[in-house]
Write a protein that holds these residues in place. Sequence first.
Motif, PDB file in Angstrom:
ATOM      1  N   SER A   6       0.839  -1.188   0.000  1.00  0.00           N
ATOM      2  CA  SER A   6       0.000   0.000   0.000  1.00  0.00           C
ATOM      3  C   SER A   6       0.884   1.251   0.000  1.00  0.00           C
ATOM      4  O   SER A   6       1.780   1.381   0.835  1.00  0.00           O
ATOM      5  N   PRO A   7       0.619   2.193  -0.909  1.00  0.00           N
ATOM      6  CA  PRO A   7       1.410   3.435  -0.925  1.00  0.00           C
ATOM      7  C   PRO A   7       1.318   4.196   0.406  1.00  0.00           C
ATOM      8  O   PRO A   7       2.305   4.772   0.856  1.00  0.00           O
ATOM      9  N   LEU A   8       0.150   4.192   1.017  1.00  0.00           N
ATOM     10  CA  LEU A   8      -0.013   4.882   2.300  1.00  0.00           C
ATOM     11  C   LEU A   8       0.857   4.235   3.376  1.00  0.00           C
ATOM     12  O   LEU A   8       1.525   4.932   4.150  1.00  0.00           O
ATOM     13  N   ILE A   9       0.871   2.924   3.425  1.00  0.00           N
ATOM     14  CA  ILE A   9       1.677   2.202   4.411  1.00  0.00           C
ATOM     15  C   ILE A   9       3.161   2.470   4.168  1.00  0.00           C
ATOM     16  O   ILE A   9       3.909   2.770   5.107  1.00  0.00           O
ATOM     17  N   ARG A  10       3.593   2.379   2.909  1.00  0.00           N
ATOM     18  CA  ARG A  10       5.008   2.607   2.592  1.00  0.00           C
ATOM     19  C   ARG A  10       5.425   4.042   2.926  1.00  0.00           C
ATOM     20  O   ARG A  10       6.486   4.272   3.496  1.00  0.00           O
ATOM     21  N   PHE A  11       4.564   5.003   2.580  1.00  0.00           N
ATOM     22  CA  PHE A  11       4.875   6.408   2.877  1.00  0.00           C
ATOM     23  C   PHE A  11       4.980   6.625   4.393  1.00  0.00           C
ATOM     24  O   PHE A  11       5.904   7.280   4.870  1.00  0.00           O
ATOM     25  N   THR A  12       4.029   6.067   5.125  1.00  0.00           N
ATOM     26  CA  THR A  12       4.029   6.250   6.582  1.00  0.00           C
ATOM     27  C   THR A  12       5.268   5.623   7.206  1.00  0.00           C
ATOM     28  O   THR A  12       5.875   6.205   8.110  1.00  0.00           O
ATOM     29  N   LYS A  13       5.650   4.445   6.736  1.00  0.00           N
ATOM     30  CA  LYS A  13       6.860   3.805   7.258  1.00  0.00           C
ATOM     31  C   LYS A  13       8.083   4.663   6.970  1.00  0.00           C
ATOM     32  O   LYS A  13       8.925   4.879   7.856  1.00  0.00           O
ATOM     33  N   LEU A  14       8.195   5.172   5.757  1.00  0.00           N
ATOM     34  CA  LEU A  14       9.320   6.041   5.420  1.00  0.00           C
ATOM     35  C   LEU A  14       9.325   7.307   6.278  1.00  0.00           C
ATOM     36  O   LEU A  14      10.377   7.761   6.725  1.00  0.00           O
ATOM     37  N   LEU A  15       8.152   7.870   6.509  1.00  0.00           N
ATOM     38  CA  LEU A  15       8.034   9.067   7.335  1.00  0.00           C
ATOM     39  C   LEU A  15       8.483   8.781   8.769  1.00  0.00           C
ATOM     40  O   LEU A  15       9.247   9.556   9.357  1.00  0.00           O
ATOM     41  N   LEU A  16       8.024   7.672   9.338  1.00  0.00           N
ATOM     42  CA  LEU A  16       8.438   7.298  10.701  1.00  0.00           C
ATOM     43  C   LEU A  16       9.942   7.082  10.779  1.00  0.00           C
ATOM     44  O   LEU A  16      10.594   7.529  11.730  1.00  0.00           O
ATOM     45  N   ASP A  17      10.501   6.383   9.785  1.00  0.00           N
ATOM     46  CA  ASP A  17      11.945   6.152   9.766  1.00  0.00           C
ATOM     47  C   ASP A  17      12.704   7.473   9.669  1.00  0.00           C
ATOM     48  O   ASP A  17      13.676   7.695  10.393  1.00  0.00           O
ATOM     49  N   PHE A  18      12.242   8.351   8.778  1.00  0.00           N
ATOM     50  CA  PHE A  18      12.889   9.657   8.627  1.00  0.00           C
ATOM     51  C   PHE A  18      12.831  10.444   9.940  1.00  0.00           C
ATOM     52  O   PHE A  18      13.834  11.021  10.379  1.00  0.00           O
ATOM     53  N   MET A  19      11.653  10.477  10.555  1.00  0.00           N
ATOM     54  CA  MET A  19      11.493  11.219  11.809  1.00  0.00           C
ATOM     55  C   MET A  19      12.395  10.650  12.897  1.00  0.00           C
ATOM     56  O   MET A  19      13.004  11.407  13.667  1.00  0.00           O
ATOM     57  N   GLY A  23      15.502  12.680  14.106  1.00  0.00           N
ATOM     58  CA  GLY A  23      15.349  13.040  15.513  1.00  0.00           C
ATOM     59  C   GLY A  23      16.604  12.742  16.318  1.00  0.00           C
ATOM     60  O   GLY A  23      16.986  13.520  17.209  1.00  0.00           O
ATOM     61  N   ILE A  24      17.249  11.632  16.015  1.00  0.00           N
ATOM     62  CA  ILE A  24      18.522  11.306  16.686  1.00  0.00           C
ATOM     63  C   ILE A  24      19.544  12.393  16.380  1.00  0.00           C
ATOM     64  O   ILE A  24      20.214  12.904  17.286  1.00  0.00           O
ATOM     65  N   LEU A  25      19.636  12.759  15.116  1.00  0.00           N
ATOM     66  CA  LEU A  25      20.582  13.796  14.702  1.00  0.00           C
ATOM     67  C   LEU A  25      20.275  15.127  15.395  1.00  0.00           C
ATOM     68  O   LEU A  25      21.177  15.805  15.895  1.00  0.00           O
ATOM     69  N   ILE A  26      19.015  15.479  15.449  1.00  0.00           N
ATOM     70  CA  ILE A  26      18.627  16.744  16.079  1.00  0.00           C
ATOM     71  C   ILE A  26      18.948  16.724  17.575  1.00  0.00           C
ATOM     72  O   ILE A  26      19.486  17.692  18.116  1.00  0.00           O
ATOM     73  N   PHE A  61      12.676  11.160  24.905  1.00  0.00           N
ATOM     74  CA  PHE A  61      11.364  10.533  25.093  1.00  0.00           C
ATOM     75  C   PHE A  61      10.538  10.554  23.805  1.00  0.00           C
ATOM     76  O   PHE A  61       9.775   9.630  23.531  1.00  0.00           O
ATOM     77  N   ALA A  62      10.710  11.586  22.994  1.00  0.00           N
ATOM     78  CA  ALA A  62      10.043  11.613  21.690  1.00  0.00           C
ATOM     79  C   ALA A  62      10.606  10.509  20.790  1.00  0.00           C
ATOM     80  O   ALA A  62       9.859   9.857  20.053  1.00  0.00           O
ATOM     81  N   LEU A  63      11.918  10.271  20.884  1.00  0.00           N
ATOM     82  CA  LEU A  63      12.527   9.177  20.112  1.00  0.00           C
ATOM     83  C   LEU A  63      12.001   7.814  20.565  1.00  0.00           C
ATOM     84  O   LEU A  63      11.794   6.919  19.740  1.00  0.00           O
ATOM     85  N   ILE A  64      11.776   7.663  21.856  1.00  0.00           N
ATOM     86  CA  ILE A  64      11.203   6.405  22.356  1.00  0.00           C
ATOM     87  C   ILE A  64       9.809   6.208  21.769  1.00  0.00           C
ATOM     88  O   ILE A  64       9.452   5.103  21.343  1.00  0.00           O
ATOM     89  N   LEU A  69       6.390   3.399  17.848  1.00  0.00           N
ATOM     90  CA  LEU A  69       5.529   3.467  16.666  1.00  0.00           C
ATOM     91  C   LEU A  69       6.096   2.624  15.527  1.00  0.00           C
ATOM     92  O   LEU A  69       5.354   1.928  14.829  1.00  0.00           O
ATOM     93  N   ARG A  70       7.403   2.683  15.350  1.00  0.00           N
ATOM     94  CA  ARG A  70       8.037   1.873  14.303  1.00  0.00           C
ATOM     95  C   ARG A  70       7.861   0.382  14.603  1.00  0.00           C
ATOM     96  O   ARG A  70       7.607  -0.409  13.693  1.00  0.00           O
ATOM     97  N   ARG A  71       8.007   0.000  15.879  1.00  0.00           N
ATOM     98  CA  ARG A  71       7.805  -1.408  16.257  1.00  0.00           C
ATOM     99  C   ARG A  71       6.376  -1.841  15.958  1.00  0.00           C
ATOM    100  O   ARG A  71       6.137  -2.920  15.419  1.00  0.00           O
ATOM    101  N   MET A  72       5.428  -0.983  16.334  1.00  0.00           N
ATOM    102  CA  MET A  72       4.025  -1.300  16.080  1.00  0.00           C
ATOM    103  C   MET A  72       3.752  -1.384  14.586  1.00  0.00           C
ATOM    104  O   MET A  72       2.955  -2.215  14.143  1.00  0.00           O
TER     105      MET A  72
END
Length: 151
Positions: A6-19, A23-26, A61-64, A69-72
């Motif tokens: 699903s494009p929505l699922i793939r986009f959301t996964k990429l978004l979560l990974d990017f965030m 976020g670690i870098l930030i 805590f935001a990274l946690i 979310l990524r695990r889920m």
Amino acid sequence: MNMSRSPLIRFTKLLLDFMFFSGILICITVPFIFKEAGKYFSIFKDYYIPYCVIFMIAGVFALIILWELRRMFHTVIKENPFVKENVTSLKRMGLCSFIITVIMAVRLFFVVTPAALVLVTVFVVAGLFSLVLSQVFDQAVTYKLENDLTI
């Protein structure tokens, strides 16, 4: 339909990974970012140390939350979201949201801004939502396990 295609699922996964990874870098660069921001905004210069501590702790805590979310999300891709691990993840996300709420409330002792008040409100709602959703998922897991035993 295969969920992983699903494009929505793939986009959301990429978004979560990017965030998560950005976020670690930030979080790592907060002291440098705030030092630079202090040249333009006195608040970052006046409260450099407290702001670094506050935002770095809140960032962890935001990274946690993003990690959970990524695990889920992996269970969504596998089309098996109603598992005990997701109940635990939702509870952790709720706890992390409340911790971020407290941290952002501490920030209000330094400077009260509309953005800080919005963050407090958003994370209270996110925490409550996560805890309620964990109960919904817990009930769904129970029903699923009962059905699995019946079959």
